[in-house]
Design a protein around this motif. Structure first.
Motif, PDB file in Angstrom:
ATOM      1  N   LYS A   1       0.832  -1.204   0.000  1.00 31.96           N
ATOM      2  CA  LYS A   1       0.000   0.000   0.000  1.00 31.96           C
ATOM      3  C   LYS A   1       0.868   1.256   0.000  1.00 31.96           C
ATOM      4  N   GLN A   2       0.250   2.374  -0.358  1.00 32.66           N
ATOM      5  CA  GLN A   2       0.993   3.627  -0.474  1.00 32.66           C
ATOM      6  C   GLN A   2       1.572   4.086   0.864  1.00 32.66           C
ATOM      7  N   HIS A   3       0.839   3.886   1.955  1.00 35.26           N
ATOM      8  CA  HIS A   3       1.346   4.168   3.300  1.00 35.26           C
ATOM      9  C   HIS A   3       1.363   2.838   4.060  1.00 35.26           C
ATOM     10  N   PRO A   4       2.446   2.088   3.934  1.00 35.87           N
ATOM     11  CA  PRO A   4       2.424   0.706   4.421  1.00 35.87           C
ATOM     12  C   PRO A   4       2.830   0.511   5.878  1.00 35.87           C
ATOM     13  N   ASP A   5       3.375   1.522   6.536  1.00 32.40           N
ATOM     14  CA  ASP A   5       4.008   1.319   7.836  1.00 32.40           C
ATOM     15  C   ASP A   5       2.987   1.231   8.962  1.00 32.40           C
ATOM     16  N   ARG A   6       3.060   0.138   9.729  1.00 30.57           N
ATOM     17  CA  ARG A   6       2.143  -0.093  10.842  1.00 30.57           C
ATOM     18  C   ARG A   6       2.920  -0.661  12.034  1.00 30.57           C
ATOM     19  N   VAL A   7       2.393  -0.420  13.238  1.00 26.46           N
ATOM     20  CA  VAL A   7       2.820  -1.139  14.434  1.00 26.46           C
ATOM     21  C   VAL A   7       1.567  -1.709  15.072  1.00 26.46           C
ATOM     22  N   VAL A   8       1.519  -3.041  15.222  1.00 22.54           N
ATOM     23  CA  VAL A   8       0.347  -3.715  15.772  1.00 22.54           C
ATOM     24  C   VAL A   8       0.815  -4.733  16.809  1.00 22.54           C
ATOM     25  N   ALA A   9       0.405  -4.550  18.029  1.00 27.71           N
ATOM     26  CA  ALA A   9       0.689  -5.498  19.114  1.00 27.71           C
ATOM     27  C   ALA A   9       2.174  -5.819  19.232  1.00 27.71           C
TER      28      ALA A   9
ATOM     29  N   LEU B   1      -0.383  -4.684   3.158  1.00 23.51           N
ATOM     30  CA  LEU B   1      -0.470  -5.226   1.812  1.00 23.51           C
ATOM     31  C   LEU B   1      -1.930  -5.313   1.382  1.00 23.51           C
ATOM     32  N   GLU B   2      -2.147  -5.457   0.081  1.00 19.12           N
ATOM     33  CA  GLU B   2      -3.491  -5.689  -0.439  1.00 19.12           C
ATOM     34  C   GLU B   2      -3.414  -6.596  -1.659  1.00 19.12           C
TER      35      GLU B   2
ATOM     36  N   HIS C   1      -6.235  -9.348   7.037  1.00 19.93           N
ATOM     37  CA  HIS C   1      -5.558 -10.614   7.284  1.00 19.93           C
ATOM     38  C   HIS C   1      -4.392 -10.918   6.354  1.00 19.93           C
ATOM     39  N   VAL C   2      -4.011  -9.998   5.477  1.00 20.02           N
ATOM     40  CA  VAL C   2      -2.896 -10.292   4.564  1.00 20.02           C
ATOM     41  C   VAL C   2      -1.731  -9.313   4.747  1.00 20.02           C
ATOM     42  N   ASN C   3      -1.716  -8.576   5.856  1.00 22.07           N
ATOM     43  CA  ASN C   3      -0.568  -7.720   6.148  1.00 22.07           C
ATOM     44  C   ASN C   3       0.613  -8.578   6.613  1.00 22.07           C
ATOM     45  N   ALA C   4       1.815  -8.121   6.309  1.00 21.69           N
ATOM     46  CA  ALA C   4       3.010  -8.916   6.579  1.00 21.69           C
ATOM     47  C   ALA C   4       3.796  -8.350   7.756  1.00 21.69           C
ATOM     48  N   VAL C   5       4.369  -9.246   8.538  1.00 19.27           N
ATOM     49  CA  VAL C   5       5.298  -8.821   9.587  1.00 19.27           C
ATOM     50  C   VAL C   5       6.707  -8.796   9.007  1.00 19.27           C
TER      51      VAL C   5
ATOM     52  N   ASP D   1       8.155  -1.116  18.883  1.00 21.23           N
ATOM     53  CA  ASP D   1       7.003  -0.247  19.052  1.00 21.23           C
ATOM     54  C   ASP D   1       7.103   1.043  18.255  1.00 21.23           C
ATOM     55  N   ARG D   2       8.067   1.122  17.320  1.00 21.88           N
ATOM     56  CA  ARG D   2       8.190   2.294  16.456  1.00 21.88           C
ATOM     57  C   ARG D   2       8.167   1.852  15.006  1.00 21.88           C
ATOM     58  N   ALA D   3       7.288   2.463  14.228  1.00 18.58           N
ATOM     59  CA  ALA D   3       7.166   2.097  12.819  1.00 18.58           C
ATOM     60  C   ALA D   3       8.406   2.519  12.039  1.00 18.58           C
ATOM     61  N   ARG D   4       8.891   1.634  11.208  1.00 17.52           N
ATOM     62  CA  ARG D   4       9.987   1.933  10.299  1.00 17.52           C
ATOM     63  C   ARG D   4       9.422   2.246   8.919  1.00 17.52           C
ATOM     64  N   SER D   5      10.177   2.978   8.125  1.00 20.30           N
ATOM     65  CA  SER D   5       9.760   3.295   6.758  1.00 20.30           C
ATOM     66  C   SER D   5      10.127   2.130   5.845  1.00 20.30           C
ATOM     67  N   PHE D   6       9.101   1.414   5.386  1.00 18.78           N
ATOM     68  CA  PHE D   6       9.376   0.283   4.510  1.00 18.78           C
ATOM     69  C   PHE D   6       9.888   0.744   3.148  1.00 18.78           C
ATOM     70  N   VAL D   7       9.267   1.773   2.575  1.00 21.02           N
ATOM     71  CA  VAL D   7       9.738   2.289   1.289  1.00 21.02           C
ATOM     72  C   VAL D   7      11.160   2.823   1.419  1.00 21.02           C
ATOM     73  N   GLY D   8      11.449   3.462   2.563  1.00 18.86           N
ATOM     74  CA  GLY D   8      12.809   3.920   2.801  1.00 18.86           C
ATOM     75  C   GLY D   8      13.797   2.768   2.837  1.00 18.86           C
ATOM     76  N   TYR D   9      13.403   1.666   3.475  1.00 11.13           N
ATOM     77  CA  TYR D   9      14.261   0.479   3.516  1.00 11.13           C
ATOM     78  C   TYR D   9      14.513  -0.050   2.107  1.00 11.13           C
ATOM     79  N   VAL D  10      13.444  -0.140   1.299  1.00 10.67           N
ATOM     80  CA  VAL D  10      13.594  -0.627  -0.072  1.00 10.67           C
ATOM     81  C   VAL D  10      14.504   0.306  -0.867  1.00 10.67           C
ATOM     82  N   ALA D  11      14.330   1.612  -0.683  1.00 12.91           N
ATOM     83  CA  ALA D  11      15.175   2.575  -1.392  1.00 12.91           C
ATOM     84  C   ALA D  11      16.643   2.377  -1.039  1.00 12.91           C
TER      85      ALA D  11
END
Length: 422
Positions: free
Chosen positions: A88-96, A103-104, A168-172, A177-187
């Motif tokens: 997704k365009q804004h993919p960064d999440r922190v859950v539990a 993802l979608e 149910h299809v989001n990836a770990v 407890d702090r969201a990282r930038s996934f697009v930044g990591y890929v870059a």
């Protein structure tokens, strides 16, 4: 006449090199260049002399050979995209306490097949370059993502689990407890400054290599057989073709799995524009182009449903389809496939001349039928079209299965189609 350049091992190499539609075009382009084809940019003037050429528009590619013929077109059409999970365009999440990438589903992905797999990332980054933009292919084959299954002990019904594509299809991909930038990591992995990334087209891919399997090595287990098997077979057929009366063309469209409505999908002007420019570059007129179309033929090459050993009742009883039984001719009276008797006869003749068996598929009348680029491209161009494929199981799964011997037979039939008399 069997096209020995196409093989199960070659297909595995093609698929493993092509985790996204952009990479599939790059893989096909490399094969074409090695075979003497020259890339043309759509925005440039095209040469008038006969030759072997191709052009790429994003995740789509068209290649043709006018070195031996200037007659009507014989076209093999396939698609580069496959159902998967996209970022997704804004993919960064922190859950539990988990770092999560949102993802979608893309297309009709069979969602349960994507659970508990080691996933990599591929696609394209659009990056600032001074006052302009550059597009970079990106591919990470490390197991950085995983969509975890729910434990059976926590399911309401231990026999089945319905997956919600939103939840149910989001990836770990880590903990904290702090969201990282996934697009930044890929870059960073692509050696691009994260601040320069203006947009991204990113998708997941299964990291298990494609392989020839079975006790007798008679099967191919791979992701994206639908429809990179047809891309591979079509490109190999074009490279091996010896056309006489027809100009052979391969078109690999993106976005078939979501309806083909894009600037480089089957509903776009891509194929028609390229065909007309081939005629105009050679000194012909629009009248010459329009006269060629009714005498041309298009083979919409997509995969076909083999009869499933665990669910034989889901298939039309009078039309069993066997793995390693040869190419499949697909017919649907309500035009989910574009085949009619004229075009079916042309492909049957091609199989006969190639020396390969032909199977004929019809869908059960009480089940909804999928479709292909065939009806779309045929309506868009006015070119008579036949829908064909190679038999497989587990279509739209993250991992699919087809016959190893069908790879060679499928490409041989497409090669013959380029030159067989209608």
């Amino acid at each position: 006449m069997v096209n020995m350049s196409a093989s199960a091992a070659g297909l595995c190499e093609f698929i493993d090199a092509s985790p996204s539609p952009f990479h599939a075009c790059a893989t096909a382009a490399a094969r074409l260049v090695a075979s003497g084809y020259t890339e043309l940019r759509e925005a440039d003037p095209w040469p008038g002399e006969p030759g072997r050429y191709f052009t790429v528009r994003a995740g789509s590619l068209v290649a043709w050979n006018t070195a031996e013929s200037s007659g009507p077109f014989r076209i093999v059409g396939a698609h580069t995209d496959s159902p998967n999970l996209r970022v997704k365009q804004h993919p960064d999440r922190v859950v539990a306490g988990w770092q999560v990438v949102a993802l979608e589903p893309y297309g009709g992905a069979w969602l349960n097949s994507w659970l508990d797999r080691d996933l990599g990332i591929s696609g394209r980054l659009s990056v600032r370059n001074g006052s302009g933009v550059e597009h970079h292919l990106v591919r990470i084959d490390d197991p950085i993502l995983r969509v975890p299954q729910l434990a059976i002990h926590l399911a309401e019904d231990r026999k089945s689990l319905t997956l919600d594509p939103q939840r149910h299809v989001n990836a770990v991909w880590g903990v904290g407890d702090r969201a990282r930038s996934f697009v930044g990591y890929v870059a960073e992995r692509a050696r691009v400054a994260p601040a320069d990334v203006l947009a991204a087209d990113l998708m997941t891919h299964d990291l298990t290599p494609s392989s020839v399997v079975g006790a007798d090595a008679s099967l191919v287990s791979a992701p994206r057989l639908d429809n990179q098997a047809s891309c591979y077979a079509g490109v190999e057929a074009l490279v091996a073709a010896q056309p006489r009366d027809f100009v052979p063309v391969v078109v690999l469209f993106d976005h078939e799995e979501v309806g083909s409505s894009s600037d480089h999908g089957a509903q776009s002007n891509l194929l028609g524009t390229v065909l007309e420019r081939i005629v105009l570059a050679a000194g012909g007129s629009r009248e010459d182009y329009l006269r060629r179309l009714p005498a041309s033929l298009l083979a919409s090459a997509d995969m076909a449903h083999a009869t499933h050993p665990n669910y034989p009742e889901r298939h039309e009883p009078g039309h069993p389809i066997a793995i390693n039984g040869g190419p499949v001719l697909k017919v649907h009276p309500n035009l989910r496939y574009a085949t009619d008797s004229r075009t079916a006869a042309a492909f049957a003749l091609a199989c006969e001349q190639a020396g390969v068996a032909l199977q004929r598929y019809e869908h059960r009348a009480d089940l909804p039928c999928g479709s292909t680029i065939g009806p779309i491209a045929s309506a868009r161009t006015g070119i008579p079209t036949v829908d064909v494929g190679a038999a497989q199981l587990a279509m739209h799964s993250a991992r699919e299965l087809m016959g190893a011997h069908d790879v060679t037979a499928y490409s041989a039939a497409l090669r013959a189609f380029f030159s067989a008399t209608a």
